[in-house]
Write a protein that holds these residues in place. Structure first.
Motif, PDB file in Angstrom:
ATOM      1  N   SER A 284       9.538 -16.618  -1.489  1.00 34.59           N
ATOM      2  CA  SER A 284       8.596 -16.582  -1.948  1.00 34.59           C
ATOM      3  C   SER A 284       7.775 -15.180  -1.688  1.00 34.59           C
ATOM      4  O   SER A 284       8.276 -14.520  -1.008  1.00 34.59           O
ATOM      5  CB  SER A 284       7.565 -16.865   0.100  1.00 34.59           C
ATOM      6  OG  SER A 284       8.162 -18.145   0.200  1.00 34.59           O
ATOM      7  N   VAL A 285       6.908 -15.646  -2.545  1.00 29.33           N
ATOM      8  CA  VAL A 285       6.395 -13.914  -3.357  1.00 29.33           C
ATOM      9  C   VAL A 285       4.973 -13.650  -2.841  1.00 29.33           C
ATOM     10  O   VAL A 285       4.370 -15.298  -2.562  1.00 29.33           O
ATOM     11  CB  VAL A 285       5.489 -14.244  -5.053  1.00 29.33           C
ATOM     12  CG1 VAL A 285       5.718 -12.957  -5.619  1.00 29.33           C
ATOM     13  CG2 VAL A 285       6.943 -14.624  -5.609  1.00 29.33           C
ATOM     14  N   VAL A 286       5.444 -12.808  -2.466  1.00 27.86           N
ATOM     15  CA  VAL A 286       3.453 -12.812  -1.447  1.00 27.86           C
ATOM     16  C   VAL A 286       2.482 -11.193  -1.786  1.00 27.86           C
ATOM     17  O   VAL A 286       3.127 -10.321  -1.610  1.00 27.86           O
ATOM     18  CB  VAL A 286       4.389 -12.276   0.793  1.00 27.86           C
ATOM     19  CG1 VAL A 286       3.413 -12.547   1.109  1.00 27.86           C
ATOM     20  CG2 VAL A 286       5.174 -13.567   0.892  1.00 27.86           C
ATOM     21  N   SER A 287       1.910 -11.599  -1.795  1.00 30.00           N
ATOM     22  CA  SER A 287       0.256 -10.110  -2.387  1.00 30.00           C
ATOM     23  C   SER A 287       0.302 -10.042  -0.830  1.00 30.00           C
ATOM     24  O   SER A 287      -0.394 -10.121  -0.071  1.00 30.00           O
ATOM     25  CB  SER A 287      -0.661 -11.228  -2.741  1.00 30.00           C
ATOM     26  OG  SER A 287      -0.466 -11.934  -4.032  1.00 30.00           O
ATOM     27  N   ILE A 288       0.271  -8.704  -0.613  1.00 34.69           N
ATOM     28  CA  ILE A 288       0.418  -7.867   0.284  1.00 34.69           C
ATOM     29  C   ILE A 288      -0.610  -6.749  -0.290  1.00 34.69           C
ATOM     30  O   ILE A 288      -0.903  -5.921  -1.173  1.00 34.69           O
ATOM     31  CB  ILE A 288       1.575  -7.192   1.080  1.00 34.69           C
ATOM     32  CG1 ILE A 288       2.522  -6.055   0.127  1.00 34.69           C
ATOM     33  CG2 ILE A 288       2.056  -8.638   1.582  1.00 34.69           C
ATOM     34  CD1 ILE A 288       3.241  -5.892   0.958  1.00 34.69           C
ATOM     35  N   GLN A 289      -1.268  -5.763   1.198  1.00 36.48           N
ATOM     36  CA  GLN A 289      -1.960  -4.527   0.726  1.00 36.48           C
ATOM     37  C   GLN A 289      -1.090  -3.176   1.089  1.00 36.48           C
ATOM     38  O   GLN A 289      -0.040  -4.275   1.697  1.00 36.48           O
ATOM     39  CB  GLN A 289      -3.314  -4.308   2.035  1.00 36.48           C
ATOM     40  CG  GLN A 289      -4.407  -5.492   1.143  1.00 36.48           C
ATOM     41  CD  GLN A 289      -4.950  -5.490  -0.359  1.00 36.48           C
ATOM     42  OE1 GLN A 289      -5.268  -4.483  -0.962  1.00 36.48           O
ATOM     43  NE2 GLN A 289      -4.766  -6.130  -0.668  1.00 36.48           N
ATOM     44  N   PRO A 290      -0.843  -2.694   0.328  1.00 32.46           N
ATOM     45  CA  PRO A 290      -0.307  -1.211   0.706  1.00 32.46           C
ATOM     46  C   PRO A 290       0.152  -0.947   2.380  1.00 32.46           C
ATOM     47  O   PRO A 290      -0.383  -0.835   3.220  1.00 32.46           O
ATOM     48  CB  PRO A 290      -0.919   0.095   0.423  1.00 32.46           C
ATOM     49  CG  PRO A 290      -1.837  -0.444  -0.650  1.00 32.46           C
ATOM     50  CD  PRO A 290      -2.533  -1.994   0.041  1.00 32.46           C
ATOM     51  N   GLY A 291       1.189  -1.327   2.404  1.00 40.30           N
ATOM     52  CA  GLY A 291       1.632  -0.138   3.915  1.00 40.30           C
ATOM     53  C   GLY A 291       1.666  -2.080   5.018  1.00 40.30           C
ATOM     54  O   GLY A 291       2.254  -1.528   6.211  1.00 40.30           O
ATOM     55  N   GLU A 292       1.509  -2.959   4.542  1.00 35.21           N
ATOM     56  CA  GLU A 292       1.699  -4.268   4.490  1.00 35.21           C
ATOM     57  C   GLU A 292       3.083  -5.318   5.330  1.00 35.21           C
ATOM     58  O   GLU A 292       3.443  -4.655   4.315  1.00 35.21           O
ATOM     59  CB  GLU A 292       0.870  -5.084   4.554  1.00 35.21           C
ATOM     60  CG  GLU A 292      -0.455  -5.122   5.086  1.00 35.21           C
ATOM     61  CD  GLU A 292      -2.001  -6.394   4.742  1.00 35.21           C
ATOM     62  OE1 GLU A 292      -3.463  -5.359   4.746  1.00 35.21           O
ATOM     63  OE2 GLU A 292      -1.763  -6.693   3.539  1.00 35.21           O
ATOM     64  N   ILE A 293       3.099  -5.571   5.862  1.00 39.24           N
ATOM     65  CA  ILE A 293       4.647  -6.410   5.586  1.00 39.24           C
ATOM     66  C   ILE A 293       3.840  -8.098   6.122  1.00 39.24           C
ATOM     67  O   ILE A 293       3.616  -7.738   7.446  1.00 39.24           O
ATOM     68  CB  ILE A 293       6.258  -6.492   6.301  1.00 39.24           C
ATOM     69  CG1 ILE A 293       6.207  -5.219   5.937  1.00 39.24           C
ATOM     70  CG2 ILE A 293       6.165  -7.269   5.982  1.00 39.24           C
ATOM     71  CD1 ILE A 293       7.606  -4.534   5.839  1.00 39.24           C
ATOM     72  N   ASN A 294       4.023  -9.574   5.446  1.00 46.02           N
ATOM     73  CA  ASN A 294       3.527 -10.881   5.950  1.00 46.02           C
ATOM     74  C   ASN A 294       4.601 -11.756   5.946  1.00 46.02           C
ATOM     75  O   ASN A 294       4.940 -12.222   4.115  1.00 46.02           O
ATOM     76  CB  ASN A 294       2.041 -10.318   4.860  1.00 46.02           C
ATOM     77  CG  ASN A 294       1.594 -12.259   5.863  1.00 46.02           C
ATOM     78  OD1 ASN A 294       2.241 -12.780   6.108  1.00 46.02           O
ATOM     79  ND2 ASN A 294       0.076 -12.360   4.592  1.00 46.02           N
TER      80      ASN A 294
END
Length: 245
Positions: free
Chosen positions: A113-123
């Motif tokens: 799964s390719v997950v879009s995140i903001q800097p510093g996030e892990i989703n």
């Protein structure tokens, strides 16, 4: 020597060597993954320097593992990790911007799964076995969100994203002794001691480290992409563990 003594000697030898046998087995099992014709030739050329099979074994990634990969770039390790965890495992590639290459790969690999995140996030949808990042931590230090650098946010997010007993695996370019975090934006290096201090500050424990990617000829004075040093930098490998309690 009696039969009982022989049995005891064999058992002691087996216990003493079991770790090496497991590691060697993991490397052998990954030969098929590395030979996959779907891997780009450019990736295969890099294998001799990056030693991916040995890193996978050292990190403890195996069939059925769930992995959150931070900063996957062009997917060099993404493709290998996806093969290593197999159909019963899953890899979550955390990206800060759209990655058509990884999205195309995910379209044909159900365990990615390719997950879009903001800097510093892990989703991730559920706690994972391993949070993995290679040659990125120094760049995390170069970016801020508010008053915090992305490295600090990432460390806290990794702790939250991992199962109790999970592994936070970090590889990066070594800086000179005493350099700390002072050359992250110039030489794109960071001192291992600085990383250990920051990661342990959020609750992780350094379990072990490896000199697998050490290069004594690297004097730590050149930027990592300069001619003559690129691909041959002295790199540290750190394996942190989230406490089970």
């Amino acid at each position: 020597m009696t039969r009982t003594t022989l049995r005891y000697a064999f058992a002691v030898t087996l216990m003493a060597t079991s770790g090496a046998v497991i590691a060697a087995s993991a490397v052998v099992n990954l030969k098929t993954v590395l030979a996959d014709p779907g891997r780009p030739d450019a990736d295969k050329v890099r294998d001799a320097d990056r030693k991916p099979a040995e890193l996978i074994a050292f990190a403890g990634v195996k069939a059925g593992s769930t992995v959150a990969e931070l900063g996957p770039g062009g997917g060099y390790f993404t493709r290998i990790l996806t093969g290593a965890v197999g159909a019963k495992g899953h890899v979550y590639a955390m990206v800060g911007r759209p990655s058509p290459v990884l999205s195309d790969y995910a379209a044909t690999h159900a365990n990615l799964s390719v997950v879009s995140i903001q800097p510093g996030e892990i989703n991730v949808p559920a706690p994972v076995d391993v949070v993995w990042t290679t040659l990125n931590y120094h760049d995390f230090k170069n970016n801020k969100v508010g008053d915090s650098d992305v490295a600090a946010l990432t460390n806290a997010a990794a702790f939250k994203a991992l199962k109790p007993g999970g592994v936070y695996f970090i590889v990066d370019h070594q800086a000179a002794p005493g350099a700390g975090t002072s050359v992250t934006s110039t030489l794109h290096r960071i001192e291992d001691k600085a990383v250990i201090s920051e990661v342990e500050a959020v609750g992780f424990k350094l379990e072990t480290r490896s000199a697998l990617l050490a290069h004594a000829a690297d004097d730590h004075t050149l930027a990592v992409r300069e001619t003559g040093i690129r691909g041959k930098t002295d790199q540290f490998i750190l394996k942190f563990r989230k406490p089970k309690k």
